[in-house]
Enzyme design. Sequence first.
Site, short mmCIF file in Angstrom:
data_model
loop_
_atom_site.label_atom_id
_atom_site.label_comp_id
_atom_site.label_asym_id
_atom_site.label_seq_id
_atom_site.Cartn_x
_atom_site.Cartn_y
_atom_site.Cartn_z
N ASP A 16 0.83 -1.21 0.00
CA ASP A 16 0.00 0.00 0.00
C ASP A 16 0.87 1.26 0.00
O ASP A 16 0.67 2.16 0.82
CB ASP A 16 -0.94 0.01 1.21
CG ASP A 16 -1.64 -1.32 1.43
OD1 ASP A 16 -2.03 -1.95 0.43
OD2 ASP A 16 -1.79 -1.73 2.59
N GLU A 201 -11.31 -0.54 -3.50
CA GLU A 201 -10.53 -0.02 -2.38
C GLU A 201 -9.28 0.69 -2.92
O GLU A 201 -9.06 0.76 -4.13
CB GLU A 201 -10.12 -1.14 -1.43
CG GLU A 201 -9.17 -2.17 -2.03
CD GLU A 201 -8.79 -3.30 -1.08
OE1 GLU A 201 -9.48 -3.47 -0.07
OE2 GLU A 201 -7.81 -3.99 -1.37
#
Length: 338
Positions: A16, A201
């Site tokens: 991420d 997401e």
Amino acid sequence: MTDQVTINPIVLQRADPCVLRHEGTYYFTGSHPRYDRIVLRRADRLEDLQAAEEVTVWTKHATGPQSQLIWAPEIHRVDGAWYIYYAAAPVDHGTVDAPSENETFNHRIFVLENTAEDPFDGEWVERGQVDTGWESFALDATSVVIDGAQYLVWAQQDLTVRGHSNLYIARMSTPWTLATPAVELTRPEFDWEIEGFWVNEGPSVLVRGGRVFLTYSGAATGVDYAMGVLTADADADLLDPASWTKSAQPVFVSDPSVGQYGPGHNSFTETPDGDAVLVYHARTYTEISGDPLWDPNRHARAQVLPFDADGSPLWGTPVPDTRPTPTSTEVLPADGAF
């Protein structure tokens, strides 16, 4: 356009990834594989982030809503201060192993603020949970300022909608407070978004050439994980879903020819010359032992993002590795030695 980033991955075992370039310095953060802290690095070149000192600026609480699974921190600079958006869960966070359609984790979105000129100095102050309008699984907040207005884009579950998370946008009154109700921009609907889990997401925003490109990731986080994009005119009402056009096909996917699998949860930065850079994570293998959540080998990567004559991104495919990567599930020391 400048050459591609010469060394990849740029940081090992940090999923991420978020990279912010500010006054000539690259600031990096990402999910630590132990999910118990928020870390920062900085360097003058993307290629030097792996060797850069990693500093822990915040650690999870012993109890309460920020005591488990610290996910996807992002660093942003707004009105002369630094902000980190992140997701956290209580110890009783929900089902880890194969959550069912509407049984997910129990994360919420939180904000840290640092008003020092240097984010490695000063104090990171907890500004608390972002009130998104309802209580449910919420994560992966990103922020962007367009024409003087700050927006938050994030993923959240609506129990009346099939799936684990949709993407929402709202304008902000402060970097930790929404000024407008949440507006849904996209939910999982296409085949590529519902492989394993029904997920939208990891949003990220790039403003370029009078358009806003909102990327996101879909599917489970293995080989099927991929990136999609929504596009709007920069002068449009970004809180109106009709302003956005969603691509039916993913724009960035696994590429076995270069050994890159599950690329996604991206951010954007730029070269010193102002060229856009796509930052993302990917694995180098498809077979994962045990729970994929605890496999640490999603490595941060970066590559220059070219555009065509009409100003549309040429997303291309993940670049091959030029730096050795681990395959064991051992969490490396911060300097990446293995």
